[in-house]
Design an enzyme around this catalytic site. Sequence first.
Site, PDB file in Angstrom:
ATOM      1  N   ARG A 211       0.838  -1.210   0.000  1.00  0.00           N
ATOM      2  CA  ARG A 211       0.000   0.000   0.000  1.00  0.00           C
ATOM      3  C   ARG A 211       0.866   1.251   0.000  1.00  0.00           C
ATOM      4  O   ARG A 211       0.596   2.219  -0.721  1.00  0.00           O
ATOM      5  CB  ARG A 211      -0.922   0.013   1.223  1.00  0.00           C
ATOM      6  CG  ARG A 211      -1.996  -1.063   1.212  1.00  0.00           C
ATOM      7  CD  ARG A 211      -2.961  -0.879   2.379  1.00  0.00           C
ATOM      8  NE  ARG A 211      -3.850  -2.030   2.488  1.00  0.00           N
ATOM      9  CZ  ARG A 211      -3.775  -2.960   3.430  1.00  0.00           C
ATOM     10  NH1 ARG A 211      -2.870  -2.857   4.383  1.00  0.00           N
ATOM     11  NH2 ARG A 211      -4.613  -3.974   3.441  1.00  0.00           N
ATOM     12  N   ASP A 249     -15.749  -2.912  -4.636  1.00  0.00           N
ATOM     13  CA  ASP A 249     -15.852  -4.122  -3.842  1.00  0.00           C
ATOM     14  C   ASP A 249     -17.308  -4.577  -3.849  1.00  0.00           C
ATOM     15  O   ASP A 249     -18.219  -3.761  -4.037  1.00  0.00           O
ATOM     16  CB  ASP A 249     -15.375  -3.888  -2.405  1.00  0.00           C
ATOM     17  CG  ASP A 249     -14.952  -5.176  -1.716  1.00  0.00           C
ATOM     18  OD1 ASP A 249     -13.746  -5.508  -1.773  1.00  0.00           O
ATOM     19  OD2 ASP A 249     -15.816  -5.864  -1.149  1.00  0.00           O
ATOM     20  N   SER A 250     -17.514  -5.871  -3.631  1.00  0.00           N
ATOM     21  CA  SER A 250     -18.879  -6.402  -3.624  1.00  0.00           C
ATOM     22  C   SER A 250     -19.531  -6.310  -2.259  1.00  0.00           C
ATOM     23  O   SER A 250     -20.749  -6.514  -2.130  1.00  0.00           O
ATOM     24  CB  SER A 250     -18.874  -7.862  -4.090  1.00  0.00           C
ATOM     25  OG  SER A 250     -18.099  -8.657  -3.211  1.00  0.00           O
ATOM     26  N   CYS A 336      -3.361 -14.074  -2.697  1.00  0.00           N
ATOM     27  CA  CYS A 336      -3.171 -14.596  -1.341  1.00  0.00           C
ATOM     28  C   CYS A 336      -3.420 -16.098  -1.305  1.00  0.00           C
ATOM     29  O   CYS A 336      -3.632 -16.674  -0.239  1.00  0.00           O
ATOM     30  CB  CYS A 336      -4.084 -13.867  -0.357  1.00  0.00           C
ATOM     31  SG  CYS A 336      -5.842 -14.025  -0.721  1.00  0.00           S
TER      32      CYS A 336
END
Length: 392
Positions: A211, A249-250, A336
Amino acid sequence: MPMHKTIRLKPKAGRRAKAGAPWIFSNEIEMTPGTKGLPPGTLVNVAAGERELGTGYFNSKSLIAVRLLTSETDAAIGKAFFADRIRRALKLRETLFDGPYYRLVHAEGDGLPGLIVDRFGDTCVAQVTTAGMEALTDTMLEALDEVVAPSAVLLRNDAPSRALEGLESHVRAGRGELPSRIAIEENGARYFGDLAGGQKTGWYFDQREHRAFMAGLAKGKSFLDAYCYSGGFAILAARNGAAEAVGIDSSGPALQLAEEAAAANKVRCSFVQADVFEQLERLAAAGQTFDIVCADPPPFVKSRKDLESGARAYRKLARLASSVTAKGGFLFLASCSHNIPMDRFAQECALGILRTGRRASLIRQGGAGGDHPVHPMLPETAYLKALVYALD
């Protein structure tokens, strides 16, 4: 008389364990009736012929039947053992970070297999994933009290991997009274996490360094954060002067936390609730591009049987994400999924980018930060893979 029953490896078995790896697989063990009858999570001594390998816990129902805790045979695995391991883990984190926001315990990397502990100031979230660590939970909590003295501990024991150990899922308070949400400080930004209802432990400390790197590129640029969860990449980019920061995002609840974090940081971000693949396709069809695109999806390869379908999903994501990355822009892609190795992930990302006709240069690759240490004999547990490309 020994404290623990001894289980023995088959002749010529346990090559990695003899070299120092803490895992012993079920097909490496002499499964006598007495051994098979041991309750899941039983503490045992392990021997390979005349050689003693140490003390661990055993579960005949698990593929990884033994997870070694120490090379000392017949070791007492009590509060003092846990306190020593947690104290060592704490010392490392306090060397690496200024504030108490980090992964405090990272399973085998900190000598405590089956245990994850994330620290959010004076609140901790623990994940227990094995029968052996489940049996030791109360002892672990006592040691955590001694070393860290958190005001509250949440046991977030709802990881799917618990089913492989014959464990049920549950989320409950281990200590104290838990807040409904918690503030998180990272890279100078303020975020919010839902510890009980959010994903994993409520926050992903593993992307901290990535980030910061991507936000360092963001000044004056447009920035897209795909799979933004509660705003990690987008908000830091906005704090670092991004001209525009958009998150997709969902999860509605996660985006609500992202909105609150944007307000707390006094930055302007826009967040879109949508399926990321569908939204990227819409953006590409509209010809919209961003100077910087970050895509940090959930695991597409949850098990080995998912490798090929998951690899195709990473390739598709790379293609769609690169199609909305502006000329001369930067693209961040992450996985990930520990079941896809770095070389395969990089190959799929490269193929996806090249299918857009773009020329790419890989300028950075990495994994999780130092608060996610990897046991040197278990390189396959280095689950996080991150790649940054410069696109022509």
